[in-house]
Each structure stands twice: as structure tokens, then as C-alpha cells.
Design a protein around this motif. Structure first.
Motif, PDB file in Angstrom:
ATOM      1  N   LYS A 298      18.295  78.552  77.609  1.00  0.00           N
ATOM      2  CA  LYS A 298      17.454  79.083  76.960  1.00  0.00           C
ATOM      3  C   LYS A 298      18.108  79.669  75.540  1.00  0.00           C
ATOM      4  N   GLN A 299      18.655  79.066  74.681  1.00  0.00           N
ATOM      5  CA  GLN A 299      19.098  79.398  73.631  1.00  0.00           C
ATOM      6  C   GLN A 299      18.725  78.451  72.382  1.00  0.00           C
ATOM      7  N   SER A 300      18.761  79.054  71.303  1.00  0.00           N
ATOM      8  CA  SER A 300      18.477  78.119  70.182  1.00  0.00           C
ATOM      9  C   SER A 300      19.425  79.001  68.958  1.00  0.00           C
ATOM     10  N   SER A 301      19.995  77.913  68.005  1.00  0.00           N
ATOM     11  CA  SER A 301      20.562  78.397  66.859  1.00  0.00           C
ATOM     12  C   SER A 301      19.813  77.851  65.369  1.00  0.00           C
ATOM     13  N   LEU A 302      20.146  78.568  64.260  1.00  0.00           N
ATOM     14  CA  LEU A 302      19.694  78.125  63.377  1.00  0.00           C
ATOM     15  C   LEU A 302      20.724  77.982  62.141  1.00  0.00           C
ATOM     16  N   HIS A 303      21.368  77.033  62.041  1.00  0.00           N
ATOM     17  CA  HIS A 303      22.547  76.693  61.030  1.00  0.00           C
ATOM     18  C   HIS A 303      22.331  76.561  59.750  1.00  0.00           C
ATOM     19  N   ILE A 304      22.740  77.382  58.769  1.00  0.00           N
ATOM     20  CA  ILE A 304      22.497  77.127  57.262  1.00  0.00           C
ATOM     21  C   ILE A 304      23.703  76.748  56.743  1.00  0.00           C
ATOM     22  N   THR A 305      23.741  75.512  55.888  1.00  0.00           N
ATOM     23  CA  THR A 305      24.714  74.993  55.339  1.00  0.00           C
ATOM     24  C   THR A 305      24.733  75.123  53.862  1.00  0.00           C
ATOM     25  N   ALA A 306      25.801  75.688  53.282  1.00  0.00           N
ATOM     26  CA  ALA A 306      25.957  75.683  52.000  1.00  0.00           C
ATOM     27  C   ALA A 306      24.944  76.684  51.279  1.00  0.00           C
ATOM     28  N   SER A 307      25.114  77.922  51.774  1.00  0.00           N
ATOM     29  CA  SER A 307      24.047  78.900  51.598  1.00  0.00           C
ATOM     30  C   SER A 307      23.928  78.935  50.072  1.00  0.00           C
ATOM     31  N   GLN A 308      22.531  79.479  49.604  1.00  0.00           N
ATOM     32  CA  GLN A 308      22.152  79.771  48.476  1.00  0.00           C
ATOM     33  C   GLN A 308      21.613  81.164  48.262  1.00  0.00           C
ATOM     34  N   LEU A 309      21.549  81.754  47.126  1.00  0.00           N
ATOM     35  CA  LEU A 309      21.119  83.191  47.077  1.00  0.00           C
ATOM     36  C   LEU A 309      19.493  83.072  47.485  1.00  0.00           C
ATOM     37  N   SER A 310      18.933  82.049  47.228  1.00  0.00           N
ATOM     38  CA  SER A 310      17.466  82.270  47.658  1.00  0.00           C
ATOM     39  C   SER A 310      17.394  81.869  49.162  1.00  0.00           C
ATOM     40  N   ASP A 311      18.431  81.764  50.064  1.00  0.00           N
ATOM     41  CA  ASP A 311      18.451  81.879  51.316  1.00  0.00           C
ATOM     42  C   ASP A 311      18.108  83.344  51.715  1.00  0.00           C
ATOM     43  N   SER A 312      18.597  84.193  50.981  1.00  0.00           N
ATOM     44  CA  SER A 312      18.331  85.659  51.522  1.00  0.00           C
ATOM     45  C   SER A 312      17.007  85.883  51.919  1.00  0.00           C
ATOM     46  N   ALA A 313      16.939  86.330  53.261  1.00  0.00           N
ATOM     47  CA  ALA A 313      15.687  86.481  53.843  1.00  0.00           C
ATOM     48  C   ALA A 313      15.897  86.986  55.140  1.00  0.00           C
ATOM     49  N   SER A 314      14.659  87.285  55.964  1.00  0.00           N
ATOM     50  CA  SER A 314      14.750  87.201  57.469  1.00  0.00           C
ATOM     51  C   SER A 314      14.381  86.322  58.063  1.00  0.00           C
ATOM     52  N   TYR A 315      15.079  86.034  59.069  1.00  0.00           N
ATOM     53  CA  TYR A 315      14.658  84.668  59.811  1.00  0.00           C
ATOM     54  C   TYR A 315      14.072  84.900  61.332  1.00  0.00           C
ATOM     55  N   ILE A 316      13.122  84.640  61.734  1.00  0.00           N
ATOM     56  CA  ILE A 316      12.530  85.099  62.830  1.00  0.00           C
ATOM     57  C   ILE A 316      12.370  83.879  63.819  1.00  0.00           C
ATOM     58  N   CYS A 317      12.678  84.190  65.084  1.00  0.00           N
ATOM     59  CA  CYS A 317      12.610  82.881  66.144  1.00  0.00           C
ATOM     60  C   CYS A 317      11.466  83.445  66.847  1.00  0.00           C
ATOM     61  N   VAL A 318      10.415  82.333  67.141  1.00  0.00           N
ATOM     62  CA  VAL A 318       9.069  82.565  67.738  1.00  0.00           C
ATOM     63  C   VAL A 318       9.031  81.739  69.063  1.00  0.00           C
ATOM     64  N   VAL A 319       8.854  82.071  70.132  1.00  0.00           N
ATOM     65  CA  VAL A 319       8.850  81.336  71.586  1.00  0.00           C
ATOM     66  C   VAL A 319       7.454  81.181  71.825  1.00  0.00           C
ATOM     67  N   THR A 320       6.807  80.008  72.015  1.00  0.00           N
ATOM     68  CA  THR A 320       5.560  79.809  72.375  1.00  0.00           C
ATOM     69  C   THR A 320       5.566  79.698  74.047  1.00  0.00           C
ATOM     70  N   ARG A 321       4.820  80.364  74.636  1.00  0.00           N
ATOM     71  CA  ARG A 321       4.450  79.449  76.146  1.00  0.00           C
ATOM     72  C   ARG A 321       3.039  79.444  76.300  1.00  0.00           C
ATOM     73  N   LEU A 322       2.756  78.566  77.114  1.00  0.00           N
ATOM     74  CA  LEU A 322       1.388  78.167  77.421  1.00  0.00           C
ATOM     75  C   LEU A 322       0.942  78.961  78.701  1.00  0.00           C
ATOM     76  N   SER A 323      -0.257  79.947  78.241  1.00  0.00           N
ATOM     77  CA  SER A 323      -0.782  80.616  79.364  1.00  0.00           C
ATOM     78  C   SER A 323      -2.070  80.133  79.883  1.00  0.00           C
ATOM     79  N   GLY A 324      -2.610  80.994  80.593  1.00  0.00           N
ATOM     80  CA  GLY A 324      -3.819  80.447  81.326  1.00  0.00           C
ATOM     81  C   GLY A 324      -4.923  79.662  80.396  1.00  0.00           C
ATOM     82  N   ALA A 325      -5.597  78.881  80.915  1.00  0.00           N
ATOM     83  CA  ALA A 325      -6.786  78.154  80.468  1.00  0.00           C
ATOM     84  C   ALA A 325      -6.328  77.531  78.997  1.00  0.00           C
TER      85      ALA A 325
END
Lengths: 111, 115
Positions: free
Chosen positions: B71-98
Motif C-alpha cells: 500500500k505504497q506509491s511514489s512519484l518520481h520527478i526526473t530532471a526537475s524544472q522550475l515549473s515543477d514547483s507545486a504541491s503534489y497530492i496523492c488521492v486514493v479511491t475506494r469503492l463504497s456501497g452501491a
């Protein structure tokens, strides 16, 4: 391209005022959502809607209400704005599948 | 309890360097995991979506990995650029009822790329 638009980028309101935040999506999505985002807390779900005239409470609905009279439009209402409702508000829409698209956000300041 | 934890909370790197952001989750039953990029004052924009059977997914200089067993994920950014400056959000979806979906958001990693 999916487009989710929000009526204002920045809004300043006084305590006690009624505030309307409008969100419109152009892809015929069934599901629409309102979140607020605060530093250190991430995105928190306020209300969502799976269909016209249908609404469900999210995790933090207190002090908010919503309206969905048309499929493309989902409005968030602050009946009596308070300073603790100063936040970034994000609208999103989604089909029944995976992808969720966000609007540009409205930064609301209540003074 | 369904939770998504991201680390580090913030990160500063030099332009051109690589970096890796982490996401651990306890969401169940798992449906998919997404990484979003959010520029300051803007709404989040999707970078990748990964389902249970996908281990790696790339989007340009962004590569996401998923280990559904740990239950782990990673995001790798290669050769970073100034435009990569940001917040990076991880979102997990689960299937709920119905047949509906419920999203659980991480609090994000704030990345600053400096010249």
C-alpha cells in the motif's frame, strides 16, 4: 477538454453576509463536489451531488448548504459567513468513472 | 480508518535534480490511486491514475509507482524544472456501497525547485 469553472477567483465578504459560490462544468458529469482546502489540512469534502436536486453531506457540511438545480451547475452557499470559513474553495466534477476534474478555486476571505 | 499519508511534507531541490515523493495509504477496498499537481492558487490537475494491476505509469518526466501489497506509491520527478514547483497530492479511491466511489486525499508534498 473538460472544463470546470468557478464564478470568482477571489472574494472578500464580511462576517454575517450570505455568500454564493458557483461552479459550472461542461462535460455532462453526473457527480459534482465542493471541497475546502486549508494549509496543513489538505482537501476536505463539504458536500457532493450525484444528480440534479440531489445532495449529500461530506465530512464538514456545518455552516454550508448547496443547490443543484441543473446538471451542469453546483452552488455552495454560506448562509452567514464567519471568519473560520476563510479558505480556498474547490469545485470538482466526475463521471461514474475514475477521473475527477477540479476548477481553478475561489479564495474566500471573510473579515 | 481510511488514511493517506504523504512524505515529505515539503522538499527543496536544485533545478535539474531528481526527486521522489512518497504516499502510503490504508484505504480499503482499493480502487485506484492518483497523483495531482497543484500550482499555488490553482486547482489540482491530474498527473497519473493507477489501478490495482498497474505497477508503473509515466507522464513525461513524472513516473508513478504502485505497490498494492505494501500500500505504497511514489512519484518520481526526473530532471526537475522550475515549473515543477507545486504541491503534489496523492488521492486514493475506494469503492463504497452501491457502486459509488469515495476519495481520500493526502495533505500533499510542497516541492520547491530552485535555480
Amino acid at each position: 477538454d473538460v472544463k470546470v469553472t468557478q464564478s470568482s477567483r477571489y472574494l472578500v465578504k464580511r462576517t454575517g453576509e450570505k455568500v454564493f459560490l458557483e461552479c459550472v462544468q461542461d462535460m455532462d458529469h453526473e457527480n459534482m463536489f465542493w471541497y475546502r482546502q486549508d494549509p496543513g489540512l489538505g482537501l476536505r469534502l463539504i458536500y457532493f451531488s450525484y444528480d440534479v436536486k440531489m445532495k449529500e453531506k461530506g465530512d464538514i457540511p456545518e455552516g454550508y448548504s448547496v443547490s443543484r438545480e441543473k446538471k451542469e451547475r453546483f452552488s455552495l452557499i454560506l448562509e452567514s459567513a464567519s471568519t473560520n470559513q476563510t479558505s480556498m474553495y474547490l469545485c470538482a466534477s466526475r463521471t461514474s468513472g475514475y477521473e475527477q476534474y477540479f476548477g481553478p478555486g475561489t479564495r474566500l476571505t471573510v473579515t | 480508518k481510511n488514511q493517506v499519508e504523504q512524505s515529505p511534507q515539503s522538499l527543496i531541490i536544485l533545478e535539474g535534480k531528481n526527486c521522489t515523493l512518497q504516499c502510503n495509504y490504508t484505504v480499503s477496498p482499493f480502487s485506484n490511486l492518483r497523483w495531482y499537481k497543484q500550482d499555488t492558487g490553482r486547482g489540482p490537475v491530474s498527473l497519473t491514475i493507477m489501478t490495482f494491476s498497474e505497477n508503473t505509469k509515466s507522464n513525461g518526466r513524472y513516473t508513478a509507482t504502485l505497490d498494492a501489497d505494501t500500500k505504497q506509491s511514489s512519484l518520481h520527478i526526473t530532471a526537475s524544472q522550475l515549473s515543477d514547483s507545486a504541491s503534489y497530492i496523492c488521492v486514493v479511491t475506494r469503492l463504497s456501497g452501491a457502486g459509488s466511489y469515495q476519495l481520500t486525499f493526502g495533505k500533499g508534498t510542497k516541492l520547491s525547485v530552485i535555480p
